[in-house]
Design an enzyme around this catalytic site. Structure first.
Site, PDB file in Angstrom:
ATOM      1  N   SER A 261       0.842  -1.206   0.000  1.00 49.87           N
ATOM      2  CA  SER A 261       0.000   0.000   0.000  1.00 49.87           C
ATOM      3  C   SER A 261       0.874   1.252   0.000  1.00 49.87           C
ATOM      4  O   SER A 261       2.004   1.256   0.501  1.00 49.87           O
ATOM      5  CB  SER A 261      -0.906   0.026   1.230  1.00 49.87           C
TER       6      SER A 261
HETATM    7  N1  SAH Z   1      -1.022  -4.866   4.085  1.00 51.26           N
HETATM    8  C1  SAH Z   1      -0.332  -5.108   2.845  1.00 51.26           C
HETATM    9  C2  SAH Z   1      -1.170  -4.688   1.647  1.00 51.26           C
HETATM   10  C3  SAH Z   1      -1.207  -5.798   0.675  1.00 51.26           C
HETATM   11  S1  SAH Z   1      -2.372  -5.720  -0.628  1.00 51.26           S
HETATM   12  C4  SAH Z   1       1.037  -4.445   2.847  1.00 51.26           C
HETATM   13  O1  SAH Z   1       1.373  -3.715   3.795  1.00 51.26           O
HETATM   14  O2  SAH Z   1       1.812  -4.690   1.929  1.00 51.26           O
HETATM   15  C5  SAH Z   1      -3.658  -6.774  -0.020  1.00 51.26           C
HETATM   16  C6  SAH Z   1      -3.316  -8.202   0.298  1.00 51.26           C
HETATM   17  O3  SAH Z   1      -4.523  -8.837   0.722  1.00 51.26           O
HETATM   18  C7  SAH Z   1      -2.818  -9.039  -0.893  1.00 51.26           C
HETATM   19  O4  SAH Z   1      -1.596  -9.613  -0.569  1.00 51.26           O
HETATM   20  C8  SAH Z   1      -3.904 -10.091  -1.083  1.00 51.26           C
HETATM   21  O5  SAH Z   1      -3.416 -11.352  -1.527  1.00 51.26           O
HETATM   22  C9  SAH Z   1      -4.494 -10.178   0.322  1.00 51.26           C
HETATM   23  N2  SAH Z   1      -5.854 -10.710   0.405  1.00 51.26           N
HETATM   24  C10 SAH Z   1      -6.915 -10.539  -0.429  1.00 51.26           C
HETATM   25  N3  SAH Z   1      -7.995 -11.215   0.012  1.00 51.26           N
HETATM   26  C11 SAH Z   1      -7.624 -11.830   1.171  1.00 51.26           C
HETATM   27  C12 SAH Z   1      -8.285 -12.697   2.095  1.00 51.26           C
HETATM   28  N4  SAH Z   1      -9.557 -13.079   1.931  1.00 51.26           N
HETATM   29  N5  SAH Z   1      -7.576 -13.154   3.149  1.00 51.26           N
HETATM   30  C13 SAH Z   1      -6.275 -12.819   3.348  1.00 51.26           C
HETATM   31  N6  SAH Z   1      -5.591 -12.012   2.497  1.00 51.26           N
HETATM   32  C14 SAH Z   1      -6.255 -11.518   1.422  1.00 51.26           C
END
Ligand code: SAH
Length: 224
Positions: free
Chosen positions: A71
């Site tokens: 993000s």
């Molecule tokens: N918090 C992260 C942002 C990553 S983007 C950071 O600091 O980098 C969002 C993430 O959510 C992705 O890696 C995606 O695979 C995950 N995601 C999407 N749906 C999900 C679910 N149902 N359970 C767990 N993770 C999920």
């Protein structure tokens, strides 16, 4: 040197760039100094592929592999500020991704439990987190289910665009607890950031905090 040992180098240049990022966030409206101190502490370049090290401290989202993104720092700062984290709190994160947001929460003194649904990304991030001094427990699974074994949580943060507010997550939130979640807009264009507070009668009070664009929160797990 193995790639991860190289990646955890945190030199004066990195620290200087990080301080500039913190100043940018502060002048852009992030006022919680505890959040800014945590961002100043976590070496963001470690979470990006090495070719991006030079620009790790610009206020941008970046690809982290497996089709996912780390993000934008401003988004991490806003979500962290909205969450009102205090030292010692149990925090559940949905969407570990790069692990950066989880480390910012850990740097604020939270006990972080973070779930990722993509297997390869989960293992890659777990390895990076093990090389860092932040205490984050990671889990491979579907965040829609939360983590019943470790519930209840003081705080829940969802870092993927949620189609709705998952019942299991509400159930796993303490009374008085806060959940910050970007929920899909009805027109399919991005998400509205919500802060939900669980009141004594088990209901949620809701506040809205503007528009965002997250990768989607998906059901189940996969091997990416
Ligand atoms: N918090 C992260 C942002 C990553 S983007 C950071 O600091 O980098 C969002 C993430 O959510 C992705 O890696 C995606 O695979 C995950 N995601 C999407 N749906 C999900 C679910 N149902 N359970 C767990 N993770 C999920």
């Amino acid at each position: 040197m193995c790639p991860i040992m190289m990646a955890i180098e945190d030199n004066y240049r990195h620290k200087g760039l990080r301080k500039q990022l913190v100043d940018l966030l502060r002048s852009g409206g992030i006022h919680d100094e505890k959040v800014l101190a945590a961002i100043n502490e976590v070496p963001r370049h470690v979470f990006l592929d090495s070719s991006f090290v030079e620009i790790a401290y610009s206020d941008q989202a970046f690809p982290i592999g497996s089709g996912q993104t780390i993000s934008q720092p401003r988004t991490v700062a806003v979500q962290t500020e909205l969450l009102k984290v205090e030292r010692g709190m149990k925090v559940l994160e949905i969407g570990t991704g790069s692990g950066y947001q989880a480390c910012v929460l850990a740097a604020m003194g939270a006990r972080v439990f973070s779930i990722e649904r993509q297997r390869n990304l989960y293992f890659k991030t777990k390895e990076i987190l093990e090389a860092l001094p932040f205490r984050v427990k990671t889990f491979l699974g579907d965040g829609f289910n939360g983590l019943p074994t470790y519930a209840p949580f003081d705080r829940i943060i969802v870092t993927a665009g949620a189609p709705d507010i998952a019942k299991a997550l509400v159930n796993q939130l303490k009374t008085g607890g806060i959940m910050v979640v970007p929920v899909d807009n009805p027109d399919g264009q991005g998400q509205t950031m919500l802060r939900l507070t669980k009141t004594g009668d088990g209901l949620l009070s809701k506040e809205e905090f503007g528009e965002y664009k997250f990768v989607p929160m998906l059901h189940g797990t996969d091997n990416d």
